[in-house]
Design an enzyme around this catalytic site. Structure first.
Site, PDB file in Angstrom:
ATOM      1  N   LYS A 186       0.944  -1.141   0.183  1.00  0.00           N
ATOM      2  CA  LYS A 186      -0.109   0.127   0.044  1.00  0.00           C
ATOM      3  C   LYS A 186       0.850   1.268  -0.052  1.00  0.00           C
ATOM      4  O   LYS A 186       2.030   1.233   0.046  1.00  0.00           O
ATOM      5  CB  LYS A 186      -0.769  -0.310   1.232  1.00  0.00           C
ATOM      6  CG  LYS A 186      -2.029  -1.144   1.238  1.00  0.00           C
ATOM      7  CD  LYS A 186      -2.923  -1.216  -0.011  1.00  0.00           C
ATOM      8  CE  LYS A 186      -4.108  -2.189   0.020  1.00  0.00           C
ATOM      9  NZ  LYS A 186      -3.962  -3.650   0.416  1.00  0.00           N
TER      10      LYS A 186
HETATM   11  C1  PLP Z   1      -5.290  -4.386   0.709  1.00  0.00           C
HETATM   12  C2  PLP Z   1      -6.700  -4.208   0.793  1.00  0.00           C
HETATM   13  C3  PLP Z   1      -7.568  -4.618   1.877  1.00  0.00           C
HETATM   14  C4  PLP Z   1      -6.998  -5.438   3.192  1.00  0.00           C
HETATM   15  O1  PLP Z   1      -5.821  -4.955   3.500  1.00  0.00           O
HETATM   16  P1  PLP Z   1      -4.950  -5.618   4.880  1.00  0.00           P
HETATM   17  O2  PLP Z   1      -4.194  -4.630   5.407  1.00  0.00           O
HETATM   18  O3  PLP Z   1      -4.130  -6.582   4.007  1.00  0.00           O
HETATM   19  O4  PLP Z   1      -5.957  -6.476   5.797  1.00  0.00           O
HETATM   20  C5  PLP Z   1      -8.814  -4.469   2.048  1.00  0.00           C
HETATM   21  N1  PLP Z   1      -9.470  -3.820   1.124  1.00  0.00           N
HETATM   22  C6  PLP Z   1      -8.867  -3.354  -0.024  1.00  0.00           C
HETATM   23  C7  PLP Z   1      -9.620  -2.845  -1.351  1.00  0.00           C
HETATM   24  C8  PLP Z   1      -7.297  -3.628  -0.260  1.00  0.00           C
HETATM   25  O5  PLP Z   1      -6.782  -3.619  -1.515  1.00  0.00           O
END
Ligand code: PLP
Length: 387
Positions: A186
């Site tokens: 992210k």
């Molecule tokens: C990455 C992601 C998540 C989950 O994130 P985590 O921190 O890995 O639990 C949820 N929703 C979307 C749209 C994502 O891209």
């Protein structure tokens, strides 16, 4: 074209001495689990987003799950969401025993189409869970108006949207809760981690399921001089953020504006290079939003090419360019398809767009040379396979 020597990944974290120093400082302090660094990160993240309060947890998935529990959503309830998302968004709805109701997407932004929600509402609908796909905010004003008129709760999956803005307001600063992800891929990372923002009373409520269901006073036993007494108010989860994760977060948050500027410059370079090319459709970037540019989702005009999206990805891989597809529509996955007996045609826009999109490399650590190389590779493939 001349193929580069190394593989260019879809994304990679940008880490430096600041992260290392902050983590080492935490190790030296001998306080590793939830403690002063997590508290500071929650405070600094609230200040950055303009949220009243924030809860640090071990993932965005956990943040979404705790939020649904705090909203009182459970068995027999329905939650409206988008099919173009990561599995976590729909899975947490299942985790609380509710039913995810997928509503088709807007063909321009690929976000939940607010105009299509109305006809999917039933007496069981309790909430709407939109995703700011790629970091482009959903139409929050229309969503909030609909939620108010129909007395529905709103929870934003802001996994892609740290730093994004809707009509001058940061995502996460509003009246409804928002869940952020600090997963390694992210825009900012804590290795794994997440944050729930929202009104203070709501965040306090969500804090209870995030740590075993202990009363908030129990949570404070982590602090120096904290009392030993606590009560279990519900069978909660073990979702707390630890101070090592928070150390990463504190250092990354300081760098986020710089990351954001670089991601935006890369996205603009892609769009400048690909606009006007009939075989391509560049991503939406509406005037009233600030795009977080978590992903650059490029769409192919398949009629202008002799190859499919899958072949296009193979051709990019052969040129050592990493890509991915965000996302396979949720109703096509076996669990959801079989449980709710979905046909692909149930969500025609999501499926049609899915067949023609892919995400290009995007990260604050990319050089101008990397960006130029991706553009060259895309253009090379189009020249070779133009219909
Ligand atoms: C990455 C992601 C998540 C989950 O994130 P985590 O921190 O890995 O639990 C949820 N929703 C979307 C749209 C994502 O891209």
């Amino acid at each position: 074209m001349k193929i580069r020597d190394t593989f260019l990944p879809l994304s990679s974290p940008v880490l430096g001495e600041e992260e290392i120093a902050e983590v080492v400082d935490t190790i030296r302090s001998n306080w590793l689990t939830t403690g002063p660094k997590t508290k500071r990160f929650e405070a600094e993240f609230s200040a950055f987003t303009g949220a009243s309060a924030a809860l640090g947890v071990n993932s965005c998935t956990s943040a979404l799950h705790c939020a649904l529990v705090a909203m009182g959503i459970g068995a027999g309830d329905e939650v409206i969401t988008t099919p173009l998302t990561f599995a976590a968004t729909a899975n947490v709805i299942e985790h609380v025993g509710a039913r995810p109701v997928f509503v088709d997407v807007d063909p321009e932004t690929l976000n939940l189409d607010v105009d299509k929600i109305e006809r999917s509402l039933t007496l069981k609908t309790k909430a709407i869970l939109p995703v700011h796909l790629a970091g482009h905010p959903v139409e929050l004003d229309s969503l909030a108006a609909l939620a108010k008129a129909r007395r529905l709760l709103l929870l934003e999956d802001a996994a892609h949207a740290v730093g994004a803005e809707y009509k001058g307001r940061k995502i996460g600063s509003g009246e409804n809760p928002a869940a952020f992800s600090f997963h390694t891929t992210k825009n900012m990372t804590t290795a794994d981690g997440g944050m729930l923002t929202g009104p203070s009373a709501f965040v306090d409520k969500a804090r209870v399921p995030s740590l075993h269901g202990m009363s908030n006073d129990g949570w404070k036993r982590y602090e120096q001089g904290g009392a030993w007494f606590y009560e279990i108010l519900m069978p909660g989860f073990k979702y707390n953020m630890n101070d090592i994760q928070a150390s990463f977060g504190l250092a990354q948050l300081k760098k986020l504006p710089g990351f954001q500027a670089r991601r935006t410059a890369i996205a603009h370079a892609y769009t400048a290079a690909f606009s006007g090319e009939p075989a391509l459709q560049v991503p939406a970037d509406r005037g009233h939003v600030v795009h977080a540019w978590h992903l650059y989702i490029l769409r192919l005009s398949l009629a202008a090419l002799t190859i499919s999206r899958d072949r296009f990805i193979d051709e990019l891989r052969a040129r050592r360019v990493g890509t991915s597809v965000h996302f396979i529509p949720m109703h096509l996955h076996p669990y959801y398809r079989d449980k709710y007996r979905f046909r692909p045609a149930a969500l025609p826009v999501a499926v049609a767009e899915y067949e023609r999109f892919m995400s290009l490399p995007l990260g604050a650590g990319m050089t101008d040379e990397d960006v130029g190389y991706v553009i060259e590779a895309v253009k090379d493939i189009i020249a070779k396979f133009r219909a």
